[in-house]
Design a protein around this motif. Structure first.
Motif, PDB file in Angstrom:
ATOM      1  N   ARG A   1     -24.269   9.050   1.488  1.00 18.78           N
ATOM      2  CA  ARG A   1     -25.555   9.651   1.576  1.00 18.78           C
ATOM      3  C   ARG A   1     -25.714  10.980   1.703  1.00 18.78           C
ATOM      4  O   ARG A   1     -26.365  11.811   1.276  1.00 18.78           O
ATOM      5  CB  ARG A   1     -26.423   8.711   2.631  1.00 18.78           C
ATOM      6  N   TYR A   2     -24.925  11.430   2.753  1.00 11.26           N
ATOM      7  CA  TYR A   2     -24.665  12.882   3.429  1.00 11.26           C
ATOM      8  C   TYR A   2     -24.223  13.536   2.213  1.00 11.26           C
ATOM      9  O   TYR A   2     -24.762  14.712   1.900  1.00 11.26           O
ATOM     10  CB  TYR A   2     -24.026  12.922   4.545  1.00 11.26           C
ATOM     11  N   ALA A   3     -23.195  13.026   1.605  1.00 12.76           N
ATOM     12  CA  ALA A   3     -22.725  13.764   0.446  1.00 12.76           C
ATOM     13  C   ALA A   3     -23.603  14.050  -0.690  1.00 12.76           C
ATOM     14  O   ALA A   3     -23.912  15.152  -1.196  1.00 12.76           O
ATOM     15  CB  ALA A   3     -21.293  13.194   0.012  1.00 12.76           C
ATOM     16  N   GLN A   4     -24.344  13.145  -0.906  1.00 12.46           N
ATOM     17  CA  GLN A   4     -25.339  13.171  -2.115  1.00 12.46           C
ATOM     18  C   GLN A   4     -26.537  14.030  -1.757  1.00 12.46           C
ATOM     19  O   GLN A   4     -27.021  14.859  -2.507  1.00 12.46           O
ATOM     20  CB  GLN A   4     -26.098  11.732  -2.510  1.00 12.46           C
ATOM     21  N   ALA A   5     -26.860  14.254  -0.609  1.00 10.15           N
ATOM     22  CA  ALA A   5     -27.890  15.061   0.050  1.00 10.15           C
ATOM     23  C   ALA A   5     -27.129  16.441  -0.028  1.00 10.15           C
ATOM     24  O   ALA A   5     -28.215  17.385  -0.635  1.00 10.15           O
ATOM     25  CB  ALA A   5     -28.400  14.725   1.476  1.00 10.15           C
ATOM     26  N   SER A   6     -26.115  16.713  -0.083  1.00  7.86           N
ATOM     27  CA  SER A   6     -25.586  17.927  -0.126  1.00  7.86           C
ATOM     28  C   SER A   6     -25.469  18.497  -1.598  1.00  7.86           C
ATOM     29  O   SER A   6     -25.539  19.685  -2.124  1.00  7.86           O
ATOM     30  CB  SER A   6     -24.072  18.204   0.259  1.00  7.86           C
TER      31      SER A   6
END
Length: 139
Positions: free
Chosen positions: A111-116
């Motif tokens: 999720r953190y990567a996708q938000a990036s």
């Protein structure tokens, strides 16, 4: 010590292949204890540069500090530091992804990567970074 000489080169030379040393600093330290000492050495200025009160400063040791925190297995601290960044640059946030995976939180890392990806990550880089992220499927 050879790490001192490499760090001097990183700071002074500005040659593209030397600039990439920071990415591998935690590995170059060889042991978590040495990586931790380097993280402590670089943490003050890195926090100032990355943090919410940063003024767009640049420090060539920022990536070395993030890598050293990872090499020192100080994953929670690394995650907090990257989360506190004034700007959400993928170059730094990718360390947050790695830290979350190391903390055993792969779904959160994804999720953190996708938000990036929604902010400034180059196309495809998030997919590449998340390829090794183990995602556990539950029905």
């Amino acid at each position: 010590m050879w790490l001192e000489r490499l760090f001097d080169a990183l700071q002074e030379d500005r040659i593209s292949y030397i600039e990439q040393l920071g990415e591998f600093w935690g590995q170059l330290c060889v042991t978590p204890a040495i990586a931790s000492a380097w993280a402590d050495r670089l943490l003050g200025i890195t926090t100032r540069v990355l943090g919410p009160d940063g003024h767009g400063e640049f420090f060539t040791g920022t990536t070395a500090c993030l890598s050293a925190l990872y090499g020192a297995q100080r994953y929670a601290e690394l995650s907090r530091l990257v989360d506190s960044a004034r700007l959400n640059w993928w170059h730094y946030r990718r360390w947050g992804v790695d830290a979350l995976v190391a903390l055993g939180r792969p779904a959160e890392a994804l999720r953190y990567a996708q938000a990036s990806q929604e902010t400034n990550a180059p196309p495809g880089v998030v997919s590449t970074a998340c390829g090794p992220v183990p995602i556990l499927w539950t029905p």
